[in-house]
Design a protein around this motif. Structure first.
Motif, short mmCIF file in Angstrom:
data_model
loop_
_atom_site.label_atom_id
_atom_site.label_comp_id
_atom_site.label_asym_id
_atom_site.label_seq_id
_atom_site.Cartn_x
_atom_site.Cartn_y
_atom_site.Cartn_z
N UNK A 1 36.05 45.19 42.45
CA UNK A 1 36.63 44.47 40.74
C UNK A 1 35.59 43.81 40.44
N UNK A 2 34.43 43.35 41.19
CA UNK A 2 33.18 43.05 40.88
C UNK A 2 32.45 44.45 41.03
N UNK A 3 32.78 45.39 41.87
CA UNK A 3 32.19 46.76 41.57
C UNK A 3 31.95 47.96 40.70
N UNK A 4 31.15 48.64 40.43
CA UNK A 4 30.33 49.34 39.10
C UNK A 4 31.79 50.34 39.08
N UNK A 5 32.34 50.48 37.96
CA UNK A 5 32.81 52.16 37.83
C UNK A 5 32.03 52.73 38.10
N UNK A 6 33.26 54.31 38.44
CA UNK A 6 32.28 55.32 38.43
C UNK A 6 32.32 56.31 36.87
N UNK A 7 33.46 55.39 35.79
CA UNK A 7 34.03 56.23 34.93
C UNK A 7 33.24 55.54 33.79
N UNK B 1 30.21 53.36 34.29
CA UNK B 1 28.33 52.69 34.65
C UNK B 1 28.38 51.52 35.11
N UNK B 2 29.61 50.67 34.54
CA UNK B 2 28.97 49.66 34.88
C UNK B 2 29.72 47.92 35.69
N UNK B 3 30.34 47.27 35.46
CA UNK B 3 31.17 46.58 36.67
C UNK B 3 32.36 46.88 36.24
N UNK C 1 33.72 37.67 47.00
CA UNK C 1 33.17 38.34 45.85
C UNK C 1 32.53 37.41 44.82
N UNK C 2 31.67 37.06 44.44
CA UNK C 2 31.51 36.17 43.01
C UNK C 2 31.15 37.22 41.56
N UNK C 3 31.40 36.77 40.69
CA UNK C 3 31.41 37.50 39.58
C UNK C 3 29.80 36.96 38.48
N UNK C 4 29.33 35.31 38.86
CA UNK C 4 28.13 35.05 38.38
C UNK C 4 27.34 35.10 37.40
N UNK C 5 27.26 36.46 38.43
CA UNK C 5 25.71 37.43 37.68
C UNK C 5 25.86 38.29 36.93
N UNK C 6 27.47 38.44 36.43
CA UNK C 6 27.61 40.47 36.24
C UNK C 6 28.03 39.76 34.91
N UNK C 7 27.39 40.21 34.04
CA UNK C 7 27.22 40.13 32.16
C UNK C 7 28.74 40.75 32.13
N UNK C 8 29.52 40.32 31.02
CA UNK C 8 30.55 40.71 30.88
C UNK C 8 30.47 40.42 29.16
N UNK C 9 29.67 41.27 28.42
CA UNK C 9 29.50 41.43 27.37
C UNK C 9 30.39 42.81 26.61
N UNK C 10 31.12 42.54 27.15
CA UNK C 10 32.03 44.57 26.93
C UNK C 10 33.66 43.95 26.95
N UNK C 11 33.44 42.54 27.50
CA UNK C 11 35.16 41.88 28.09
C UNK C 11 35.96 41.31 26.46
#
Length: 189
Positions: free
Chosen positions: A77-83, A85-87, A127-137
């Motif tokens: 879930x926190x990994x990078x999507x190949x489609x 290229x973001x988390x 797995x944490x998402x504290x440092x993942x920007x969610x600007x598209x969400x």
């Protein structure tokens, strides 16, 4: 009274997701036009895979390219999507359905191993998402027990608050325990 308010809130959120999306089905995969939905069969009578597939259909009808995942780890879930290229969490819509507790969501992979998505704790099966920007969400839905709870002190963080802090336009979770049947009734309204 509470039911009416919750019903209006959910309707407003879904309309907001739709209006904010500005997507068409002809668009190439981009982070804000994709959605990731998660549901799991925990083997203890709780099975949210059907709910996840139903949500996938709804989001596809709204124009999102939706990926339904039913046997993955939290690191996926926190990994990078190949489609895109973001988390995967930084997609237009993020939806988790399943077991949860204050500050964590339980994922289950195809081997039956559990792992946990948290706002702040990482290491081992966390797995944490504290440092993942969610600007598209546009919306992050954490459909599990106590995913919005601030009652218990934990180093996991509060999922809904962290999602908004990281840039999600809105986030929905539960402060108390919730049965799968009750969460389903909430969705259907």
């Amino acid at each position: 009274m509470k039911k009416r308010i919750l019903k209006k809130l959910m309707a407003s959120m879904l309309i907001g997701v739709f209006l904010a999306s500005n997507v068409t089905t002809a668009m190439a995969a981009s982070a804000d036009s994709s959605a990731y939905v998660y549901g799991f069969n925990y083997g203890d009578g709780v099975n949210t895979t059907g709910i996840a597939r139903q949500e996938q259909m709804y989001l596809n009808n709204l124009g999102y390219k939706t990926y339904c995942n039913t046997q993955v780890s939290a690191s996926f879930a926190v990994g990078i999507s190949p489609q895109t290229r973001v988390s995967r969490m930084n997609s237009g819509v993020f939806v988790f359905n399943g077991h949860a507790g204050p500050g964590s969501c339980q994922f289950r992979n195809s081997a039956g191993n559990n792992s946990y998505l948290t706002a702040k704790k990482s290491g081992g099966s966390y797995s944490k998402f504290e440092n993942i920007k969610l600007k598209n969400c546009k919306a992050a839905f954490f459909m599990g027990c106590k995913t919005a709870s601030t009652k218990r002190k934990s180093n996991y963080g509060v999922l809904t608050k962290q999602a908004v802090k990281n840039g999600a336009k809105c986030s929905l979770g539960w402060k108390e325990s919730v049965l799968t049947s009750s969460a389903t009734k909430f969705r259907e309204r």
